[in-house]
Motif scaffolding. Structure first.
Motif, PDB file in Angstrom:
ATOM      1  N   SER A 170     -18.714  26.535  -9.232  1.00  0.00           N
ATOM      2  CA  SER A 170     -18.718  27.952  -9.610  1.00  0.00           C
ATOM      3  C   SER A 170     -19.445  28.192 -10.927  1.00  0.00           C
ATOM      4  O   SER A 170     -20.176  29.172 -11.069  1.00  0.00           O
ATOM      5  CB  SER A 170     -17.281  28.478  -9.688  1.00  0.00           C
ATOM      6  N   ALA A 171     -19.239  27.291 -11.904  1.00  0.00           N
ATOM      7  CA  ALA A 171     -19.918  27.427 -13.197  1.00  0.00           C
ATOM      8  C   ALA A 171     -21.134  26.518 -13.298  1.00  0.00           C
ATOM      9  O   ALA A 171     -22.087  26.834 -14.005  1.00  0.00           O
ATOM     10  CB  ALA A 171     -18.943  27.113 -14.334  1.00  0.00           C
ATOM     11  N   ASP A 172     -21.090  25.401 -12.608  1.00  0.00           N
ATOM     12  CA  ASP A 172     -22.122  24.361 -12.730  1.00  0.00           C
ATOM     13  C   ASP A 172     -22.694  24.020 -11.349  1.00  0.00           C
ATOM     14  O   ASP A 172     -22.228  23.131 -10.695  1.00  0.00           O
ATOM     15  CB  ASP A 172     -21.490  23.120 -13.371  1.00  0.00           C
ATOM     16  N   ASN A 173     -23.692  24.695 -10.912  1.00  0.00           N
ATOM     17  CA  ASN A 173     -24.552  25.680 -11.546  1.00  0.00           C
ATOM     18  C   ASN A 173     -24.753  26.883 -10.618  1.00  0.00           C
ATOM     19  O   ASN A 173     -25.676  27.650 -10.767  1.00  0.00           O
ATOM     20  CB  ASN A 173     -25.878  24.978 -11.882  1.00  0.00           C
ATOM     21  N   LYS A 174     -23.832  27.041  -9.640  1.00  0.00           N
ATOM     22  CA  LYS A 174     -24.033  28.070  -8.629  1.00  0.00           C
ATOM     23  C   LYS A 174     -23.789  29.472  -9.173  1.00  0.00           C
ATOM     24  O   LYS A 174     -24.498  30.417  -8.801  1.00  0.00           O
ATOM     25  CB  LYS A 174     -23.156  27.776  -7.412  1.00  0.00           C
ATOM     26  N   GLY A 175     -22.787  29.624 -10.053  1.00  0.00           N
ATOM     27  CA  GLY A 175     -22.548  30.931 -10.652  1.00  0.00           C
ATOM     28  C   GLY A 175     -23.740  31.453 -11.429  1.00  0.00           C
ATOM     29  O   GLY A 175     -24.175  32.601 -11.219  1.00  0.00           O
ATOM     30  N   PRO A 176     -24.293  30.650 -12.364  1.00  0.00           N
ATOM     31  CA  PRO A 176     -25.490  31.104 -13.079  1.00  0.00           C
ATOM     32  C   PRO A 176     -26.665  31.442 -12.157  1.00  0.00           C
ATOM     33  O   PRO A 176     -27.429  32.369 -12.441  1.00  0.00           O
ATOM     34  CB  PRO A 176     -25.809  29.915 -13.993  1.00  0.00           C
ATOM     35  N   GLY A 217     -45.826  20.699 -19.947  1.00  0.00           N
ATOM     36  CA  GLY A 217     -46.244  21.354 -21.176  1.00  0.00           C
ATOM     37  C   GLY A 217     -45.536  22.664 -21.444  1.00  0.00           C
ATOM     38  O   GLY A 217     -46.006  23.462 -22.270  1.00  0.00           O
ATOM     39  N   LEU A 218     -44.402  22.895 -20.786  1.00  0.00           N
ATOM     40  CA  LEU A 218     -43.688  24.159 -20.942  1.00  0.00           C
ATOM     41  C   LEU A 218     -42.434  24.005 -21.795  1.00  0.00           C
ATOM     42  O   LEU A 218     -41.680  23.037 -21.644  1.00  0.00           O
ATOM     43  CB  LEU A 218     -43.286  24.716 -19.571  1.00  0.00           C
ATOM     44  N   ASP A 219     -42.208  24.986 -22.658  1.00  0.00           N
ATOM     45  CA  ASP A 219     -40.958  25.072 -23.391  1.00  0.00           C
ATOM     46  C   ASP A 219     -39.923  25.805 -22.544  1.00  0.00           C
ATOM     47  O   ASP A 219     -40.268  26.560 -21.624  1.00  0.00           O
ATOM     48  CB  ASP A 219     -41.158  25.783 -24.721  1.00  0.00           C
ATOM     49  N   THR A 220     -38.659  25.607 -22.890  1.00  0.00           N
ATOM     50  CA  THR A 220     -37.558  26.177 -22.116  1.00  0.00           C
ATOM     51  C   THR A 220     -36.654  26.999 -23.013  1.00  0.00           C
ATOM     52  O   THR A 220     -36.249  26.551 -24.088  1.00  0.00           O
ATOM     53  CB  THR A 220     -36.730  25.058 -21.451  1.00  0.00           C
ATOM     54  N   ILE A 221     -36.325  28.209 -22.564  1.00  0.00           N
ATOM     55  CA  ILE A 221     -35.323  29.039 -23.213  1.00  0.00           C
ATOM     56  C   ILE A 221     -34.030  28.884 -22.420  1.00  0.00           C
ATOM     57  O   ILE A 221     -33.993  29.167 -21.223  1.00  0.00           O
ATOM     58  CB  ILE A 221     -35.752  30.506 -23.287  1.00  0.00           C
ATOM     59  N   MET A 222     -32.978  28.437 -23.104  1.00  0.00           N
ATOM     60  CA  MET A 222     -31.724  28.080 -22.434  1.00  0.00           C
ATOM     61  C   MET A 222     -30.616  29.034 -22.848  1.00  0.00           C
ATOM     62  O   MET A 222     -30.280  29.138 -24.031  1.00  0.00           O
ATOM     63  CB  MET A 222     -31.340  26.642 -22.792  1.00  0.00           C
ATOM     64  N   VAL A 223     -30.052  29.729 -21.883  1.00  0.00           N
ATOM     65  CA  VAL A 223     -28.984  30.688 -22.129  1.00  0.00           C
ATOM     66  C   VAL A 223     -27.706  30.182 -21.490  1.00  0.00           C
ATOM     67  O   VAL A 223     -27.633  30.007 -20.269  1.00  0.00           O
ATOM     68  CB  VAL A 223     -29.332  32.082 -21.564  1.00  0.00           C
ATOM     69  N   GLY A 224     -26.691  29.905 -22.289  1.00  0.00           N
ATOM     70  CA  GLY A 224     -25.452  29.331 -21.771  1.00  0.00           C
ATOM     71  C   GLY A 224     -24.614  30.347 -21.022  1.00  0.00           C
ATOM     72  O   GLY A 224     -24.241  31.393 -21.574  1.00  0.00           O
ATOM     73  N   LEU A 225     -24.266  30.038 -19.769  1.00  0.00           N
ATOM     74  CA  LEU A 225     -23.441  30.933 -18.963  1.00  0.00           C
ATOM     75  C   LEU A 225     -22.140  30.275 -18.511  1.00  0.00           C
ATOM     76  O   LEU A 225     -21.450  30.808 -17.644  1.00  0.00           O
ATOM     77  CB  LEU A 225     -24.219  31.440 -17.741  1.00  0.00           C
ATOM     78  N   PHE A 226     -21.791  29.122 -19.064  1.00  0.00           N
ATOM     79  CA  PHE A 226     -20.451  28.590 -18.822  1.00  0.00           C
ATOM     80  C   PHE A 226     -19.775  28.335 -20.165  1.00  0.00           C
ATOM     81  O   PHE A 226     -20.423  28.279 -21.206  1.00  0.00           O
ATOM     82  CB  PHE A 226     -20.465  27.328 -17.951  1.00  0.00           C
TER      83      PHE A 226
END
Length: 469
Positions: free
Chosen positions: A117-123, A425-434
């Motif tokens: 549910s939180a890891d990672n199907k909810g997000p 070569g891509l940076d990642t923006i990470m938004v925590g949802l759990f």
């Protein structure tokens, strides 16, 4: 030719809780060879949802579990975001500790319970429902989106690097990666993660006699492998808790003042942390308090140890073998290959005589670090697309959650993020949802419904604003 909005069917506009419940019902345990039906069901569910949103979807075969690769391409001149998720989940056992069946979603209070549910199907449902909302408001949304959802995250993503190398040209067309597989402290205080620790993993085994020996007949004549292992492991740390490997801390990126200030805004004190863990005191390396140590500092941990008789009662033996499992968590400025070499060399050189040592390494990954715009250590050449991504996210999260996000390093490791930077070569923006209360990897995993609903609102704004030129 129909607009992208015309591809959205009623199915995609279902209540998000209903969609998440359907997704949870697929027991997609990547470690379990008997979970093939659940794995197929999960990737099939995600495929249908993205097709309904106007994506062209393909399954990329790998040696283990396929990767779903989907594209919604508008124009090369439009902004382009790459979204990551994973459809595999941790095993549910011990099932007897779940309040309700792990693959039968249930709402209790403000939470939906179920494995994944939180890891990672909810997000993922947050992202999909948010895009549906954005497309409903603007069917011709001028935003290129590449979406990939893998099925091996919970087993270390062994097929991921090969996938990135094969599809590098297509993936590198994006401006940056958007990921929500990191954590936040609470349902109303989100965190944009700025760093992930790297990982080194290995098992060391010491072998003495060719068989377990009677400790009365042979005791005192041979080196006991458990004793030798204890002696060896005791050399890995200094009395102050720091790691005793020469060169281990070379190049470590120390936190800037703004990072410590962000951490001070975390609604979580050391006293609350100690109570949550039920420990009497913390033991941190010099220079860090407990809250800083788990985000800013590198570590060397003994994760498991074994050897000899483990059953009930006594069995008076000198064991033939003893083993320990070790990991290092690394921070910006450290290299996984270099630290692995340092640790292997130290173990071999410090191994007591009278036993033979063997070391099996299990790979890992380098740390990852990205700095938001307008900070003391923001790179001078940071791309305008990344800067816009951070700005749009901060505004949308602040509006939907009522608080601006915190920008914090994370203690965990997601090696694929460093791989994306290294290969594509891509940076990642990470938004925590759990959150810590979601019981990731444990019985009664859950996902907070406030994060689900507010997250949909926030990311709908994000998609809409990214499309504005």
């Amino acid at each position: 030719m129909p607009t992208f909005g015309e591809f959205i069917k009623v199915e995609a506009m279902k209540d998000p809780v209903e969609l998440l419940s359907e997704y949870i019902a697929h027991a997609s345990v990547s470690t379990d060879p008997n979970a093939k039906e659940g794995m197929r069901g999960a990737i099939g569910f995600a495929t249908e949802r993205l097709k309904e949103l106007g994506f062209t979807v393909e399954e990329v075969p790998t040696p283990l579990h396929p990767i779903l690769l989907a594209e919604r391409l508008t124009s090369p001149e439009d902004p382009h975001v790459l979204i990551y998720g994973h459809y595999d989940v941790q095993p549910s056992d011990p099932d007897k500790l779940w309040t309700t069946p792990p693959y039968q979603a249930e709402i209790r209070g403000k939470r939906i319970y179920g494995r994944g549910s939180a890891d990672n199907k909810g997000p993922q449902i947050v992202h999909m429902a948010a895009l549906a909302k954005a497309l409903e408001e603007n069917p011709d949304l001028a935003l290129n989106i590449t979406w990939f959802i893998e099925g091996e995250e919970e087993i270390g993503s062994p097929s991921f690097r090969g996938f990135l190398k094969t599809y590098k040209d297509r993936l590198s067309a994006a401006d940056f990666v958007l990921l929500s597989d990191t954590g936040s402290p609470s349902a109303d205080q989100l965190v944009v993660t700025t760093a992930l620790r790297g990982l080194v993993s290995m098992e060391v085994k010491l072998t003495g006699p060719k068989m377990d020996l009677h400790s009365g007949i042979h005791g005192g004549a041979v080196r006991n492998p458990i004793q030798a292992l204890s002696t060896l492991l005791a050399t890995l740390h200094n009395e102050d808790g720091s790691v005793n490997l020469p060169g281990f801390y070379d190049g470590v990126s120390l936190p800037e003042d703004w990072e410590r200030e962000e951490l001070s805004r975390l609604p979580w004190t050391e006293e609350e942390y100690a109570k949550f863990l039920d420990v009497d005191e913390f033991f941190t390396a010099p220079g860090y308090n407990a809250l800083e140590a788990v985000r800013f500092g590198p570590t060397l941990e003994i994760n498991g140890i074994g050897g000899g008789f483990q059953g009930e009662g006594q069995k008076t033996v000198i064991p033939s073998q003893a083993f320990a499992k070790l990991t290092c968590r690394l921070v910006a400025g450290q290299s996984a290959d270099r630290i692995e070499s340092l640790l292997v060399k130290a173990l071999q050189e410090r191994c007591p005589s009278g036993v033979r040592i063997s070391i099996e390494t299990h790979g890992g990954g380098d740390p990852y670090f990205i700095v938001p715009p307008n900070r003391s250590n923001t790179p001078a050449d940071q791309s305008p697309e990344i800067q816009k991504g951070f700005s749009v996210l901060e505004s949308a999260i602040t509006e939907s959650f009522g608080k601006r996000p915190l920008y914090l390093r994370e203690g965990g490791s997601v090696p694929i993020i460093a791989d994306l930077k290294d290969i594509v070569g891509l940076d990642t923006i990470m938004v925590g949802l759990f959150t810590p209360s979601d019981n990731l990897h444990a019985p009664d995993e859950s996902f907070h419904l406030d994060i689900l609903n507010n997250g949909i609102s926030a990311f709908a704004k994000v998609f809409a604003e990214l499309a504005r030129k």
